[in-house]
Design an enzyme around this catalytic site. Structure first.
Site, PDB file in Angstrom:
ATOM      1  N   ALA A 157      11.935   0.036   5.339  1.00 27.14           N
ATOM      2  CA  ALA A 157      12.903  -1.062   5.177  1.00 27.14           C
ATOM      3  C   ALA A 157      12.230  -2.427   5.159  1.00 27.14           C
ATOM      4  O   ALA A 157      12.748  -3.368   4.549  1.00 27.14           O
ATOM      5  CB  ALA A 157      13.941  -0.986   6.296  1.00 27.14           C
ATOM      6  N   HIS A 210       9.383  -3.184   3.636  1.00 27.26           N
ATOM      7  CA  HIS A 210       8.981  -3.450   2.246  1.00 27.26           C
ATOM      8  C   HIS A 210      10.203  -3.788   1.386  1.00 27.26           C
ATOM      9  O   HIS A 210      10.135  -4.662   0.515  1.00 27.26           O
ATOM     10  CB  HIS A 210       8.291  -2.213   1.649  1.00 27.26           C
ATOM     11  N   MET A 246       0.846  -1.197   0.000  1.00 29.61           N
ATOM     12  CA  MET A 246       0.000   0.000   0.000  1.00 29.61           C
ATOM     13  C   MET A 246       0.885   1.252   0.000  1.00 29.61           C
ATOM     14  O   MET A 246       0.425   2.354   0.303  1.00 29.61           O
ATOM     15  CB  MET A 246      -0.944  -0.003   1.198  1.00 29.61           C
ATOM     16  N   GLY A 247       2.180   1.075  -0.326  1.00 29.66           N
ATOM     17  CA  GLY A 247       3.076   2.215  -0.442  1.00 29.66           C
ATOM     18  C   GLY A 247       3.567   2.722   0.898  1.00 29.66           C
ATOM     19  O   GLY A 247       3.515   2.006   1.897  1.00 29.66           O
ATOM     20  N   ASN A 248       4.086   3.967   0.889  1.00 31.30           N
ATOM     21  CA  ASN A 248       4.744   4.554   2.060  1.00 31.30           C
ATOM     22  C   ASN A 248       5.827   3.574   2.544  1.00 31.30           C
ATOM     23  O   ASN A 248       5.834   3.134   3.685  1.00 31.30           O
ATOM     24  CB  ASN A 248       3.740   4.870   3.180  1.00 31.30           C
ATOM     25  N   LEU A 249       6.704   3.259   1.617  1.00 36.04           N
ATOM     26  CA  LEU A 249       7.630   2.137   1.808  1.00 36.04           C
ATOM     27  C   LEU A 249       8.681   2.418   2.874  1.00 36.04           C
ATOM     28  O   LEU A 249       9.153   3.538   3.031  1.00 36.04           O
ATOM     29  CB  LEU A 249       8.311   1.820   0.477  1.00 36.04           C
ATOM     30  N   GLN A 273      -2.913 -12.016   8.157  1.00 38.30           N
ATOM     31  CA  GLN A 273      -3.112 -11.814   6.715  1.00 38.30           C
ATOM     32  C   GLN A 273      -2.391 -12.901   5.916  1.00 38.30           C
ATOM     33  O   GLN A 273      -2.954 -13.501   4.993  1.00 38.30           O
ATOM     34  CB  GLN A 273      -2.588 -10.427   6.326  1.00 38.30           C
ATOM     35  N   GLY A 296       4.824  -9.864   4.270  1.00 40.85           N
ATOM     36  CA  GLY A 296       5.524  -9.741   5.546  1.00 40.85           C
ATOM     37  C   GLY A 296       4.840 -10.545   6.644  1.00 40.85           C
ATOM     38  O   GLY A 296       3.613 -10.598   6.712  1.00 40.85           O
TER      39      GLY A 296
HETATM   40  O1  PAF Z   1      -0.271  -5.788   3.631  1.00 44.39           O
HETATM   41  C1  PAF Z   1      -0.677  -4.876   2.884  1.00 44.39           C
HETATM   42  O2  PAF Z   1       0.005  -3.849   2.656  1.00 44.39           O
HETATM   43  C2  PAF Z   1      -2.046  -4.992   2.221  1.00 44.39           C
HETATM   44  O3  PAF Z   1      -2.962  -5.605   3.057  1.00 44.39           O
HETATM   45  C3  PAF Z   1      -1.981  -5.707   0.851  1.00 44.39           C
HETATM   46  C4  PAF Z   1      -1.519  -7.151   0.988  1.00 44.39           C
HETATM   47  C5  PAF Z   1      -1.055  -4.948  -0.088  1.00 44.39           C
HETATM   48  C6  PAF Z   1      -3.388  -5.737   0.218  1.00 44.39           C
HETATM   49  O4  PAF Z   1      -3.894  -4.456   0.039  1.00 44.39           O
END
Ligand code: PAF
Length: 280
Positions: free
Chosen positions: A35, A37, A30-33, A155, A149
């Site tokens: 370390a 990510h 979902m961006g706003n990366l 999740q 992650g």
């Molecule tokens: O973990 C996340 O950033 C989000 O839940 C994902 C897997 C990108 C789905 O929108």
């Protein structure tokens, strides 16, 4: 790195990679990366020839009153980091591109039971939003492997179940959580913390570590959980849950069960909801 906004353009770019025989790894974000990510990207690079990253703040996984509108969007900076990290394709779709007929009537993908416990209990509909968008992204990218992650352990467990149940030919890799020097799990939401809250925040990880010690010393899971909740209150958190679960299916741990356990927690600090988990 090529940045692509439309589904047909992404499909064409993927087809070109496939025609060259490339194995494709996918990292949805979902961006706003941070370390954390970039560690997912590094892991993806080790398992394929070309890495595709998506940045999409998915409205379907945010509840009413949650932080969809204020979620940090830093796409230019993110794109520079991903280019530097050697990512081949960045998919940056609009909400309209992914939900052209709106969200209300959109077909959903749901993993029952697992999606209703722990974070699912306090965020109804959240995991249906996640499994739906990840299915859409998988259908668009059609990767060989996808990296997620372990910070979002529930999740990851739900997505593993979804891939298995729906026979998706995709290998899922879980990447261990990246932490700040003081133990706080890296998260885009850490940016919401005030200086005072940021000083308290590593207490969540320390509480999990203390719970692990107690479990290893033979304390019953229910007592370990109750003590951890008390400790979080004392530190200034408003705890949602601390739970000792079986790592594979998130079923409750039973007294005397050892090995293959995970301790998961969620707690509020001011307006920020933090989650973390560790192997027990
Ligand atoms: O973990 C996340 O950033 C989000 O839940 C994902 C897997 C990108 C789905 O929108």
């Amino acid at each position: 790195m090529q940045t692509i906004h439309s589904i047909p353009d992404l499909r064409a770019a993927i087809r070109a990679l496939r025609a060259k025989g490339k194995r494709i790894a996918f990292v949805p974000t979902m961006g706003n990366l941070h370390a954390g990510h970039l560690a997912l990207v590094e892991r993806a690079k080790r398992s394929a020839d070309a890495v595709v990253v998506s940045i999409f703040v998915n409205p379907l996984q945010f509840g009413a009153g949650e932080d969809f509108d204020s979620y940090p969007r830093t796409e230019e900076r993110d794109a520079a980091l991903l280019a530097e990290a050697g990512v081949r394709l960045l998919f940056l779709p609009s909400v309209e591109a992914l939900y052209p007929h709106g969200q209300a009537g959109c077909t959903r993908v749901m993993v029952p039971e697992l999606s209703d416990i722990l974070c699912g209990a306090s965020r109804p509909g959240h995991f249906v939003g996640v499994t739906t968008v990840v299915t859409k992204l998988f259908n668009i990218v059609m990767p060989d492997v996808a990296v997620f992650g372990e910070k979002d352990y529930q999740q990851l467990t739900i997505l593993r179940r979804m891939v298995r149940d729906l026979d998706m030919p995709i290998e899922l890799i879980g990447q261990p959580t990246e932490r700040e020097a003081d133990g706080l799990a890296m998260s885009s939401r850490n940016g919401y913390l005030s200086a005072e809250e940021r000083a308290i925040a590593p207490g969540l990880y320390r509480t999990l570590c203390a719970a692990r010690e107690a479990l290893r010393a033979g304390q019953a899971p229910a007592l370990v959980e109750a003590e951890a909740i008390e400790r979080l209150h004392a530190l200034g958190f408003v705890p949602d849950y601390v739970s000792v679960r079986r790592a594979g299916d998130l079923a409750h741990a039973v007294v005397g069960e050892a090995g293959g356990l995970r301790i998961l927690a969620a707690a509020r600090l001011g307006r920020t909801r933090l989650i973390d988990n560790i192997e027990a």
